[in-house]
Motif scaffolding. Structure first.
Motif, PDB file in Angstrom:
ATOM      1  N   PRO A  53       0.821  -1.213   0.000  1.00 41.25           N
ATOM      2  CA  PRO A  53       0.000   0.000   0.000  1.00 41.25           C
ATOM      3  C   PRO A  53       0.855   1.262   0.000  1.00 41.25           C
ATOM      4  N   ASP A  54       0.450   2.230  -0.791  1.00 44.69           N
ATOM      5  CA  ASP A  54       1.107   3.529  -0.830  1.00 44.69           C
ATOM      6  C   ASP A  54       0.566   4.369   0.321  1.00 44.69           C
ATOM      7  N   LYS A  55       1.404   4.608   1.304  1.00 45.21           N
ATOM      8  CA  LYS A  55       0.946   5.313   2.509  1.00 45.21           C
ATOM      9  C   LYS A  55       0.574   6.764   2.229  1.00 45.21           C
ATOM     10  N   GLY A  56       1.076   7.313   1.129  1.00 48.70           N
ATOM     11  CA  GLY A  56       0.734   8.693   0.773  1.00 48.70           C
ATOM     12  C   GLY A  56      -0.286   8.784  -0.340  1.00 48.70           C
ATOM     13  N   TRP A  57      -1.014   7.701  -0.582  1.00 53.28           N
ATOM     14  CA  TRP A  57      -1.938   7.649  -1.713  1.00 53.28           C
ATOM     15  C   TRP A  57      -3.080   8.640  -1.572  1.00 53.28           C
ATOM     16  N   VAL A  58      -3.365   9.315  -2.683  1.00 51.51           N
ATOM     17  CA  VAL A  58      -4.528  10.191  -2.791  1.00 51.51           C
ATOM     18  C   VAL A  58      -5.287   9.778  -4.043  1.00 51.51           C
ATOM     19  N   SER A  59      -6.581   9.625  -3.940  1.00 50.35           N
ATOM     20  CA  SER A  59      -7.375   9.146  -5.068  1.00 50.35           C
ATOM     21  C   SER A  59      -7.219  10.050  -6.285  1.00 50.35           C
ATOM     22  N   ASN A  60      -6.981   9.428  -7.435  1.00 53.34           N
ATOM     23  CA  ASN A  60      -6.865  10.149  -8.706  1.00 53.34           C
ATOM     24  C   ASN A  60      -7.530   9.290  -9.769  1.00 53.34           C
ATOM     25  N   THR A  61      -8.781   9.565 -10.060  1.00 58.66           N
ATOM     26  CA  THR A  61      -9.546   8.725 -10.982  1.00 58.66           C
ATOM     27  C   THR A  61      -9.155   8.941 -12.442  1.00 58.66           C
ATOM     28  N   ARG A  66      -4.432   2.730  -8.164  1.00 58.89           N
ATOM     29  CA  ARG A  66      -4.318   1.460  -7.443  1.00 58.89           C
ATOM     30  C   ARG A  66      -3.911   1.626  -5.982  1.00 58.89           C
ATOM     31  N   GLY A  67      -3.274   2.748  -5.642  1.00 58.70           N
ATOM     32  CA  GLY A  67      -2.769   2.899  -4.281  1.00 58.70           C
ATOM     33  C   GLY A  67      -1.629   1.960  -3.976  1.00 58.70           C
ATOM     34  N   GLN A  68      -0.852   1.596  -4.999  1.00 55.94           N
ATOM     35  CA  GLN A  68       0.251   0.637  -4.857  1.00 55.94           C
ATOM     36  C   GLN A  68       1.580   1.376  -4.858  1.00 55.94           C
ATOM     37  N   ASP A  69       2.480   1.024  -3.938  1.00 56.76           N
ATOM     38  CA  ASP A  69       3.818   1.609  -3.874  1.00 56.76           C
ATOM     39  C   ASP A  69       4.772   0.734  -4.689  1.00 56.76           C
ATOM     40  N   ASP A  70       5.105   1.191  -5.904  1.00 60.08           N
ATOM     41  CA  ASP A  70       5.958   0.401  -6.793  1.00 60.08           C
ATOM     42  C   ASP A  70       7.445   0.591  -6.509  1.00 60.08           C
ATOM     43  N   THR A  71       7.784   1.389  -5.503  1.00 56.59           N
ATOM     44  CA  THR A  71       9.201   1.587  -5.162  1.00 56.59           C
ATOM     45  C   THR A  71       9.690   0.597  -4.118  1.00 56.59           C
ATOM     46  N   PHE A 285      -0.436  10.913 -22.026  1.00 52.92           N
ATOM     47  CA  PHE A 285      -0.253  10.828 -20.583  1.00 52.92           C
ATOM     48  C   PHE A 285       0.163  12.184 -20.007  1.00 52.92           C
ATOM     49  N   LYS A 286      -0.252  13.259 -20.662  1.00 55.76           N
ATOM     50  CA  LYS A 286       0.171  14.598 -20.222  1.00 55.76           C
ATOM     51  C   LYS A 286      -0.366  14.950 -18.839  1.00 55.76           C
ATOM     52  N   ASP A 287      -1.455  14.327 -18.425  1.00 52.72           N
ATOM     53  CA  ASP A 287      -2.001  14.603 -17.093  1.00 52.72           C
ATOM     54  C   ASP A 287      -1.343  13.758 -16.005  1.00 52.72           C
TER      55      ASP A 287
END
Length: 309
Positions: A53-61, A66-71, A285-287
């Motif tokens: 889980p990404d502890k700093g996740w903020v919803s971005n539709t 995903r709220g996944q920490d890929d690091t 993917f400019k956004d």
């Protein structure tokens, strides 16, 4: 199925989860034979996912969200990488007694939908392009045909002018084909086709070639540091692998970026940010990305191409 000590949920702590998001049995259609009373399921066993889980996740539709920490590079990563390989199965299940009657082990993980017939037959295609017929009562393989391209769809059967036909749509793509998860076994990308079979038919299938010649290589040189390449790897896993495959290895009709030409790399930013290929299905993917992040992704793609030699 999970290694000892794993859990499906542990707050914001990393966990190993089994089955993986692809499921043990997911979207490939199953079949029911009222004569045998059995359900025939395409399945896979031993799949794992590392969820951090990404502890700093903020919803971005507007993005994958995903709220996944890929690091993450913690201790669970080694356990994930050491997990036994997945296996593919065709299961015959008795829903009344809630037990398995027979199982057939497959030479790869992914297999297509199932057709059950009144003639005590089960038909199923596989990701390696082989269409098989099994005896419904005990799972004995009776026949196979190389369709030339991976199969995901279930066959259908019908009667026309007194002749019974089996028709199947052949093609490799979807979630399994796009993501190309390591450990999936043999997959066979190729051009889609519709094949029809009948007893005493003798037509031959000519499969057109569908592959890049030779091994990939970096078509341009970029001065990129290991830190930049690592940043690109993380960004690629966040934004790109869903279509272009894990580790920049594609097994579907979506371009394998390791083979990208110098001309493609020279317009890399206009493709990713400017939407130059939007009419061909590649969105802008400019956004989600900035120019320096696109350069990092490109550096990672080039490093993967160079590593293939």
């Amino acid at each position: 199925m999970s290694p000892q000590g794993t859990a499906a949920y542990d707050g914001l702590n990393p966990v190993l989860v089994s089955p993986a998001p692809g499921g043990a049995h997911n979207w490939y259609p199953m079949a029911f034979n009222p004569t045998t009373g059995l359900v025939y399921l395409p399945a896979r066993q031993g799949s794992f996912a590392l969820h951090v889980p990404d502890k700093g996740w903020v919803s971005n539709t507007n993005n994958w969200n995903r709220g996944q920490d890929d690091t993450y590079h913690g201790p669970l990563l080694a356990r994930y990488n050491a997990a036994p390989p997945m296996t593919g199965l065709l299961l015959a299940w008795d829903p009344a007694r809630q037990q398995q009657v027979w199982r057939g082990s497959l030479p790869q993980v992914e297999s297509g939908g199932v057709l059950a017939t009144a003639g005590n037959l089960i038909f199923q295609g596989r990701s390696d392009g082989v269409l098989c017929a099994y005896r419904a009562t005990d799972g004995k393989q009776l026949w196979q045909f190389d369709a030339g391209t991976g199969i995901m769809a279930p066959p259908v059967t019908y009667l026309l002018n007194g002749v019974q036909y089996v028709t199947i749509m052949v093609g490799w793509g979807g979630s399994a084909g796009l993501n190309n998860i390591p450990g999936s076994g043999v997959v066979k990308p190729g051009f889609g086709r519709i094949l029809t079979f009948a007893l005493d038919a003798h037509a031959k299938l000519e499969v057109p070639p569908f592959s890049h010649p030779g091994t990939p290589s970096a078509s341009i040189h970029m001065n990129a540091t290991p830190v930049m390449i690592r940043e690109g790897e993380i960004l690629y896993s966040q934004q790109c692998f869903y279509c272009h495959g894990v580790g920049v290895v594609s097994s579907s009709g979506v371009p394998d970026l390791r083979y990208a030409s110098a001309a493609t790399h020279h317009q890399f930013e206009s493709i990713v940010l400017g939407g130059a290929y939007q009419q061909m299905g590649m969105p802008s993917f400019k956004d989600a990305l900035k120019p320096d992040q696109v350069r990092a992704i490109e550096a990672y793609v080039l490093s993967r191409a160079a590593a293939s030699q």
